[in-house]
Design a protein around this motif. Structure first.
Motif, PDB file in Angstrom:
ATOM      1  N   THR A  43       0.667  -1.162   0.173  1.00  0.00           N
ATOM      2  CA  THR A  43       0.058  -0.100   0.108  1.00  0.00           C
ATOM      3  C   THR A  43       0.793   1.242  -0.140  1.00  0.00           C
ATOM      4  O   THR A  43       0.668   2.325  -0.837  1.00  0.00           O
ATOM      5  CB  THR A  43      -0.936  -0.068   1.327  1.00  0.00           C
ATOM      6  OG1 THR A  43      -1.884  -1.191   1.219  1.00  0.00           O
ATOM      7  CG2 THR A  43      -1.581   1.419   1.240  1.00  0.00           C
ATOM      8  N   ALA A  44       1.831   0.967   0.914  1.00  0.00           N
ATOM      9  CA  ALA A  44       2.961   2.462   1.019  1.00  0.00           C
ATOM     10  C   ALA A  44       3.394   2.574  -0.709  1.00  0.00           C
ATOM     11  O   ALA A  44       3.834   3.834  -1.022  1.00  0.00           O
ATOM     12  CB  ALA A  44       3.978   2.155   1.890  1.00  0.00           C
ATOM     13  N   GLN A  45       3.911   1.581  -1.174  1.00  0.00           N
ATOM     14  CA  GLN A  45       4.523   1.532  -2.552  1.00  0.00           C
ATOM     15  C   GLN A  45       3.626   2.096  -3.480  1.00  0.00           C
ATOM     16  O   GLN A  45       3.899   2.910  -4.410  1.00  0.00           O
ATOM     17  CB  GLN A  45       5.030   0.180  -2.875  1.00  0.00           C
ATOM     18  CG  GLN A  45       6.070  -0.285  -1.978  1.00  0.00           C
ATOM     19  CD  GLN A  45       7.302   0.605  -2.000  1.00  0.00           C
ATOM     20  OE1 GLN A  45       8.114   0.931  -3.072  1.00  0.00           O
ATOM     21  NE2 GLN A  45       7.627   0.954  -0.791  1.00  0.00           N
ATOM     22  N   ILE A  46       2.296   1.614  -3.481  1.00  0.00           N
ATOM     23  CA  ILE A  46       1.525   2.060  -4.560  1.00  0.00           C
ATOM     24  C   ILE A  46       1.192   3.568  -4.229  1.00  0.00           C
ATOM     25  O   ILE A  46       0.923   4.433  -5.190  1.00  0.00           O
ATOM     26  CB  ILE A  46       0.220   1.466  -4.306  1.00  0.00           C
ATOM     27  CG1 ILE A  46       0.447  -0.066  -5.165  1.00  0.00           C
ATOM     28  CG2 ILE A  46      -1.050   2.110  -5.130  1.00  0.00           C
ATOM     29  CD1 ILE A  46      -0.837  -1.023  -4.816  1.00  0.00           C
ATOM     30  N   ARG A  47       0.888   4.204  -2.827  1.00  0.00           N
ATOM     31  CA  ARG A  47       0.739   5.634  -2.821  1.00  0.00           C
ATOM     32  C   ARG A  47       2.184   6.360  -3.018  1.00  0.00           C
ATOM     33  O   ARG A  47       1.853   7.717  -3.311  1.00  0.00           O
ATOM     34  CB  ARG A  47       0.615   5.952  -1.300  1.00  0.00           C
ATOM     35  CG  ARG A  47      -0.766   5.209  -0.914  1.00  0.00           C
ATOM     36  CD  ARG A  47      -1.214   5.600   0.613  1.00  0.00           C
ATOM     37  NE  ARG A  47      -2.365   5.154   1.058  1.00  0.00           N
ATOM     38  CZ  ARG A  47      -2.836   4.721   2.164  1.00  0.00           C
ATOM     39  NH1 ARG A  47      -2.182   4.860   3.158  1.00  0.00           N
ATOM     40  NH2 ARG A  47      -4.052   4.515   2.487  1.00  0.00           N
ATOM     41  N   ALA A  48       3.196   5.750  -3.229  1.00  0.00           N
ATOM     42  CA  ALA A  48       4.336   6.453  -3.846  1.00  0.00           C
ATOM     43  C   ALA A  48       4.385   6.329  -5.167  1.00  0.00           C
ATOM     44  O   ALA A  48       5.465   6.964  -5.898  1.00  0.00           O
ATOM     45  CB  ALA A  48       5.760   5.816  -3.129  1.00  0.00           C
ATOM     46  N   GLY A  49       3.568   5.619  -5.826  1.00  0.00           N
ATOM     47  CA  GLY A  49       3.654   5.840  -7.477  1.00  0.00           C
ATOM     48  C   GLY A  49       3.840   4.402  -8.117  1.00  0.00           C
ATOM     49  O   GLY A  49       3.789   4.424  -9.356  1.00  0.00           O
TER      50      GLY A  49
END
Length: 75
Positions: A43-49
């Motif tokens: 989820t953190a990776q997806i929020r980072a793009g």
């Protein structure tokens, strides 16, 4: 990469979850806690793009004490 619009490939990430009987705390530590951390990381990776190349399905199956009927029936 070229993907056909009607074809998708799935990555299945899953674990079993325990019930409320004796030993349930050990069941949580085995698989569900790891899956929870993987979901938080992704989820953190997806929020980072970041965008995954495949559809990722996260599953948590019950029925493991009855012969793994949860994952078997889902499959």
């Amino acid at each position: 990469t070229f993907l056909f619009p009607c074809v998708d490939r799935y990555v299945l990430v899953g674990s079993r979850h325990g019930s409320w009987h004796e030993g349930a705390v050990g069941d949580w530590g085995n698989g569900s806690a790891v899956i929870t951390q993987i979901i938080a990381f992704m989820t953190a990776q997806i929020r980072a793009g970041w965008q995954p190349d495949r559809t990722i399905l996260f599953c948590s199956w019950g029925g493991s004490s009855l012969g793994n009927i949860g994952s078997f029936e889902w499959g």
